[in-house]
Motif scaffolding. Structure first.
Motif, PDB file in Angstrom:
ATOM      1  N   ASP A  62     -20.189   7.815 -16.394  1.00  0.00           N
ATOM      2  CA  ASP A  62     -21.627   7.534 -16.302  1.00  0.00           C
ATOM      3  C   ASP A  62     -22.181   7.750 -14.891  1.00  0.00           C
ATOM      4  OD1 ASP A  62     -21.565   6.869 -18.955  1.00  0.00           O
ATOM      5  OD2 ASP A  62     -21.691   4.694 -18.643  1.00  0.00           O
ATOM      6  N   LEU A  63     -21.303   7.788 -13.894  1.00  0.00           N
ATOM      7  CA  LEU A  63     -21.762   7.991 -12.515  1.00  0.00           C
ATOM      8  C   LEU A  63     -22.320   9.394 -12.297  1.00  0.00           C
ATOM      9  CD1 LEU A  63     -19.039   6.186 -10.391  1.00  0.00           C
ATOM     10  CD2 LEU A  63     -21.406   5.520 -10.694  1.00  0.00           C
ATOM     11  N   LYS A  64     -21.941  10.332 -13.155  1.00  0.00           N
ATOM     12  CA  LYS A  64     -22.453  11.705 -13.019  1.00  0.00           C
ATOM     13  C   LYS A  64     -23.966  11.755 -13.222  1.00  0.00           C
ATOM     14  CE  LYS A  64     -18.075  13.521 -14.597  1.00  0.00           C
ATOM     15  NZ  LYS A  64     -17.311  13.813 -15.797  1.00  0.00           N
ATOM     16  N   ASN A  65     -24.494  10.841 -14.064  1.00  0.00           N
ATOM     17  CA  ASN A  65     -25.934  10.805 -14.330  1.00  0.00           C
ATOM     18  C   ASN A  65     -26.691   9.923 -13.342  1.00  0.00           C
ATOM     19  OD1 ASN A  65     -25.223  12.257 -16.614  1.00  0.00           O
ATOM     20  ND2 ASN A  65     -25.082  10.422 -17.877  1.00  0.00           N
ATOM     21  N   ALA A  66     -25.977   9.324 -12.391  1.00  0.00           N
ATOM     22  CA  ALA A  66     -26.583   8.334 -11.506  1.00  0.00           C
ATOM     23  C   ALA A  66     -26.874   8.870 -10.104  1.00  0.00           C
ATOM     24  CB  ALA A  66     -25.681   7.125 -11.413  1.00  0.00           C
ATOM     25  N   GLU A  67     -27.028  10.171  -9.964  1.00  0.00           N
ATOM     26  CA  GLU A  67     -27.262  10.766  -8.653  1.00  0.00           C
ATOM     27  C   GLU A  67     -28.573  10.267  -8.058  1.00  0.00           C
ATOM     28  OE1 GLU A  67     -25.556  12.526  -5.729  1.00  0.00           O
ATOM     29  OE2 GLU A  67     -24.679  12.783  -7.711  1.00  0.00           O
ATOM     30  N   GLY A  68     -28.506   9.683  -6.864  1.00  0.00           N
ATOM     31  CA  GLY A  68     -29.701   9.179  -6.186  1.00  0.00           C
ATOM     32  C   GLY A  68     -30.248   7.892  -6.779  1.00  0.00           C
ATOM     33  N   CYS A  69     -29.418   7.136  -7.473  1.00  0.00           N
ATOM     34  CA  CYS A  69     -29.849   5.888  -8.109  1.00  0.00           C
ATOM     35  C   CYS A  69     -29.010   4.723  -7.598  1.00  0.00           C
ATOM     36  CB  CYS A  69     -29.690   5.973  -9.632  1.00  0.00           C
ATOM     37  SG  CYS A  69     -30.680   7.244 -10.399  1.00  0.00           S
ATOM     38  N   ALA A  70     -29.518   3.523  -7.828  1.00  0.00           N
ATOM     39  CA  ALA A  70     -28.730   2.315  -7.571  1.00  0.00           C
ATOM     40  C   ALA A  70     -27.940   2.021  -8.838  1.00  0.00           C
ATOM     41  CB  ALA A  70     -29.650   1.154  -7.226  1.00  0.00           C
ATOM     42  N   VAL A  71     -26.678   1.661  -8.692  1.00  0.00           N
ATOM     43  CA  VAL A  71     -25.768   1.496  -9.822  1.00  0.00           C
ATOM     44  C   VAL A  71     -25.484   0.020 -10.063  1.00  0.00           C
ATOM     45  CG1 VAL A  71     -23.418   1.939 -10.591  1.00  0.00           C
ATOM     46  CG2 VAL A  71     -24.686   3.731  -9.451  1.00  0.00           C
ATOM     47  N   ARG A  72     -25.605  -0.410 -11.321  1.00  0.00           N
ATOM     48  CA  ARG A  72     -25.199  -1.760 -11.708  1.00  0.00           C
ATOM     49  C   ARG A  72     -24.074  -1.607 -12.725  1.00  0.00           C
ATOM     50  NH1 ARG A  72     -27.436  -6.472 -10.903  1.00  0.00           N
ATOM     51  NH2 ARG A  72     -29.456  -5.582 -10.382  1.00  0.00           N
ATOM     52  N   ILE A  73     -22.922  -2.216 -12.424  1.00  0.00           N
ATOM     53  CA  ILE A  73     -21.757  -2.123 -13.310  1.00  0.00           C
ATOM     54  C   ILE A  73     -21.915  -3.152 -14.414  1.00  0.00           C
ATOM     55  CG2 ILE A  73     -19.255  -2.244 -13.441  1.00  0.00           C
ATOM     56  CD1 ILE A  73     -19.215  -1.548 -10.442  1.00  0.00           C
ATOM     57  N   ALA A  74     -21.707  -2.725 -15.661  1.00  0.00           N
ATOM     58  CA  ALA A  74     -21.884  -3.598 -16.821  1.00  0.00           C
ATOM     59  C   ALA A  74     -20.922  -4.780 -16.759  1.00  0.00           C
ATOM     60  CB  ALA A  74     -21.662  -2.814 -18.115  1.00  0.00           C
ATOM     61  N   ALA A  75     -21.340  -5.907 -17.325  1.00  0.00           N
ATOM     62  CA  ALA A  75     -20.550  -7.139 -17.284  1.00  0.00           C
ATOM     63  C   ALA A  75     -19.276  -7.027 -18.104  1.00  0.00           C
ATOM     64  CB  ALA A  75     -21.391  -8.312 -17.788  1.00  0.00           C
ATOM     65  N   THR A  76     -19.246  -6.135 -19.084  1.00  0.00           N
ATOM     66  CA  THR A  76     -18.086  -6.020 -19.972  1.00  0.00           C
ATOM     67  C   THR A  76     -16.978  -5.158 -19.389  1.00  0.00           C
ATOM     68  OG1 THR A  76     -19.165  -4.175 -21.085  1.00  0.00           O
ATOM     69  CG2 THR A  76     -19.445  -6.365 -22.054  1.00  0.00           C
ATOM     70  N   VAL A  77     -17.208  -4.571 -18.211  1.00  0.00           N
ATOM     71  CA  VAL A  77     -16.208  -3.695 -17.597  1.00  0.00           C
ATOM     72  C   VAL A  77     -15.123  -4.534 -16.939  1.00  0.00           C
ATOM     73  CG1 VAL A  77     -15.840  -1.945 -15.820  1.00  0.00           C
ATOM     74  CG2 VAL A  77     -17.893  -1.877 -17.212  1.00  0.00           C
ATOM     75  N   GLY A  78     -13.849  -4.193 -17.204  1.00  0.00           N
ATOM     76  CA  GLY A  78     -12.716  -4.919 -16.622  1.00  0.00           C
ATOM     77  C   GLY A  78     -12.484  -4.536 -15.175  1.00  0.00           C
TER      78      GLY A  78
END
Length: 128
Positions: free
Chosen positions: A86-102
């Motif tokens: 999903d980081l490929k679509n996040a160029e130039g954005c602020a990233v929030r990691i989902a709560a369900t991610v280990g």
């Protein structure tokens, strides 16, 4: 950030200061009711009848300007990431990691975000 977007961010900040807190009706009286907004539907409900002392109803006029909707206060678009792809679509954005991610995948995502110079809004507490 463009000057128009900066102006709209300032407008949004001003609006948010004036916006009332929209709490669920009677949430302050009953412990089992969370304060998260629910539309009042009762026939005799004073909030639905818009009695001034009972609080404000959620309406379209309280929204932020369309040009900056979905933006983080830092001025970047906010993207929810569930896996490293999903980081490929996040160029130039602020990233929030989902709560369900280990933790294992979270470490991968944070490492990739560091390489791509992306801002992670909710990094791991240890923060290597």
């Amino acid at each position: 950030m463009t000057s128009e977007r900066e102006r709209l961010m300032k407008v949004r900040a001003r609006q948010k200061k004036r916006k009332p807190e929209f709490n669920r009706c009677d949430s302050h009286k009953k412990k089992k009711l969370s304060p998260s907004w629910r539309r009042p539907r009762g026939l005799h409900n004073k909030l639905r009848q818009q009695i001034a002392a009972k609080g404000k109803l959620v309406k379209a006029g309280y929204g932020s300007p369309r040009g900056v909707r979905g933006y983080h206060p830092c001025g970047m678009k906010e993207v929810l990431v569930k896996n490293p792809d999903d980081l490929k679509n996040a160029e130039g954005c602020a990233v929030r990691i989902a709560a369900t991610v280990g933790m294992k995948k979270r470490d991968e995502i944070e490492a990739m975000a560091r390489e791509m110079n992306l801002k992670v809004l909710n990094p791991t507490a240890g923060g290597d």
